[in-house]
Write an enzyme that holds these catalytic residues in place. Structure first.
Site, short mmCIF file in Angstrom:
data_model
loop_
_atom_site.label_atom_id
_atom_site.label_comp_id
_atom_site.label_asym_id
_atom_site.label_seq_id
_atom_site.Cartn_x
_atom_site.Cartn_y
_atom_site.Cartn_z
N ASP A 197 0.66 -1.19 0.28
CA ASP A 197 -0.12 0.08 -0.06
C ASP A 197 0.93 1.17 0.11
OD1 ASP A 197 -2.16 1.79 0.29
OD2 ASP A 197 -2.04 1.38 2.24
N ASP A 232 -2.42 0.87 6.88
CA ASP A 232 -1.68 0.80 5.96
C ASP A 232 -1.47 -1.41 6.01
OD1 ASP A 232 -1.38 3.59 5.33
OD2 ASP A 232 -0.65 3.42 7.47
N GLU A 262 -1.48 -1.33 -4.88
CA GLU A 262 -2.20 -0.60 -4.79
C GLU A 262 -2.57 0.52 -6.30
OE1 GLU A 262 -5.24 2.68 -2.68
OE2 GLU A 262 -4.56 0.81 -1.56
#
Length: 182
Positions: free
Chosen positions: A7, A141, A69
């Site tokens: 991420d 996260d 992502e």
């Protein structure tokens, strides 16, 4: 198969490693790579910390593939550009380690993990904890990164099932039975 989820973030990048054993998912590790201690204006140094941090995670946990992502478009174009650069540093670290990189939007990850594309951070954390049988909630996260790894594990399974179901079987197709042989 071991999957690393990333991420990306310029201040905090989450990582999560999941082991796929048939239909079962097993937690391996998760955490964050932080640049919050650094001077805000020193972008190249922050990108190097992210790059080196991702390379270290890859060396330590030896994943077979990675999932990252996709950057969303922000109201602030400058923030979007900075996030894109952080993402680029992470992806470069992954491909320089010879890993295949899959990309998913936050909506795809949330739908795969929580069943709802607009799930909140807390819902993603809860579902990741349940899916991986963790004793406590992972950080936000790290939960997103684990969610990306889980998403890729599910996508890989779906792709394999589709490939098996649609594979041409010699001598079994309608055109073969009709006498058309190629």
């Amino acid at each position: 198969m071991r999957i690393l989820g990333i991420d990306p973030g310029l201040q905090i990048a989450g990582f999560g490693v999941v082991e796929v054993d048939g239909p079962h998912l097993h937690y391996v590790a998760s955490g964050t790579i932080k640049t919050t201690h650094m001077v805000r204006g020193d972008l190249p140094a922050r990108l190097k910390v992210l790059f080196d941090g991702v390379r270290e995670v890859v060396q330590r946990y030896q994943p077979d593939m990675a999932s990252v992502e996709i950057v969303f478009t922000n109201v602030n174009p400058q923030a979007t550009l900075l996030l894109g650069q952080a993402r680029g540093a992470c992806i470069t670290a992954l491909v320089s380690s010879d890993l295949t990189v899959a990309e998913y939007t936050a909506l795809q990850m949330k739908k795969a993990v929580a069943g709802y594309g607009k799930a909140g951070k807390a819902e993603v954390q809860q579902m990741v904890m349940r899916l991986l049988k963790l004793p406590a909630l992972p950080g936000k996260d790290a939960a997103d990164a684990l969610g990306l790894a889980i998403t890729h594990a599910h996508a890989g399974r779906s792709t394999a099932i589709l490939a098996a179901a649609t594979a041409l079987k010699p001598n079994a197709s309608a055109s073969y039975k009709a006498g058309r042989h190629y």
